[in-house]
Design an enzyme around this catalytic site. Sequence first.
Site, mmCIF file in Angstrom:
data_model
loop_
_atom_site.group_PDB
_atom_site.id
_atom_site.type_symbol
_atom_site.label_atom_id
_atom_site.label_comp_id
_atom_site.label_asym_id
_atom_site.label_seq_id
_atom_site.Cartn_x
_atom_site.Cartn_y
_atom_site.Cartn_z
ATOM 1 N N ASP A 169 30.769 37.959 37.482
ATOM 2 C CA ASP A 169 32.080 38.600 37.610
ATOM 3 C C ASP A 169 33.161 37.670 37.071
ATOM 4 O OD1 ASP A 169 34.330 40.216 38.864
ATOM 5 O OD2 ASP A 169 32.603 41.246 39.716
ATOM 6 N N HIS A 212 39.058 40.042 41.211
ATOM 7 C CA HIS A 212 38.020 41.071 41.207
ATOM 8 C C HIS A 212 36.719 40.562 41.818
ATOM 9 C CE1 HIS A 212 34.904 43.678 39.296
ATOM 10 N NE2 HIS A 212 35.839 44.605 39.307
ATOM 11 N N SER A 237 33.262 49.527 40.895
ATOM 12 C CA SER A 237 33.139 48.089 41.188
ATOM 13 C C SER A 237 33.002 47.831 42.678
ATOM 14 C CB SER A 237 34.378 47.337 40.681
ATOM 15 O OG SER A 237 34.236 46.953 39.340
#
Length: 449
Positions: free
Chosen positions: A121, A158, A394
């Site tokens: 990620d 994220h 996600s």
Amino acid sequence: MGHGRGSGTRWAVTIGVVALGLSACGPVEDPAAGGAGTAPPSATAAPGGTPASPGPGGPSGTAAPTTGPGSPLPSGPGAPAPVVRTGVPWHLDRLDQRNRPLDGKFTARSDGAGVNVYVIDSGVDLGHAEFGGRAKQGADFIGAPDAGDCLDGLGVGHGTFVAGIIAGRTTGVAPKATIVRVQAIACEEGGASGPATATGTATGTATGTATGTGTATGTVSGAARGSATGPARGIANGPASLRGPGTKGVPPLSRAKDVPPGPGAPDPAAEAALVKAADWVTAHARRPAVVNMSLNLAYRSAAVDAAVQRMTDAGIPTVVAAGNFNDDACGHSPVGVRGAIVVAAATTADRHWSDSAAFGSGYGRCVDLYAPGEKITSALAGGGTTELEGAATSWATPHATGVAALYLARNPSATPAQVRTWLTQQAVPGVLSGVPPQTPDRLLHTGGL
């Protein structure tokens, strides 16, 4: 920023989608060294990637799990006592119940202890309190070495948010699993790569800033919607809006108009970083292990697909997002890789997520199951937790990764095929609405773990 839902002033902003690039930082410690399967080039030989030093780990192997795929785990004498967590976010509550109404609890006998979860990620805030020292440095493949997350322009990490869903102390499915940080996604422009304390500010047009240390390079690690600042190619699986603790006195904002994704032109640099990250995990993963890839290219990449295939062939279960393009998930890498577990997003109402013609969960025959993907609470890079108001695949994907970690903690020698079979057979059929044709109507369930 404070911890928990509802702490501090709550605010809503949007995250834009820009062109995909990859960013990486250097490893410090590796619970991942040692592994099986083919031995692709290690991060040492790859520009911008450096492996961490070896750490302790468990055995590898492909023996059958202690309970057969699809079989309920034992609940009689000798089985671990269930642990009941109360006051959990709705999306954790949903995982251990086959039917509504929800009871505000999450009950499990497994906690993921001993399982290494490789999060490919934008990075992970390793020092975040939700991880309690269980987040370890893995490898980085773009940028200068650091131990933080790649913050977007609004201060939302994220990868940290994804990792919090998997293994956060209060927000995670498997709260004792180990997170291994593998940074392979670059920042949105204006972001920061480093252990920043992110503070968000917002104005009436849903813009924001993040403060921190490090460098800002490349592209989005997040959203498929919002105010786009470049062509929407590459990773596009984050949400359109954020709701969570913000700067004192900042009022809530309305969501910005959706911006459709672009044509999906190939991005060789982005692909190369993903390939290096996957090959590093293949070479260094310490079992039991599972990989989370909350990312999705806007096109098919033979190189990325082959690298992910090498991970699954080496015996490492890999969970990937179905994508936010509201189209056939089979058209986007790494969806479609043989043996990968593909996760679509469901809303708070147990409905297939679709906000518009351009934005919504991927669907079709390549999808294995759904998981909650809307109004998710998890770790905010820099400290605290936050609730994301918008939906995204996600956020659905790490729920399945977390349940896989629960299963692997009880069945450490399970193969990728056995993990995938168990997840799909334990998933609850027929409870979702709005499911597109040729898409399995199955909602993730812990199956008594």
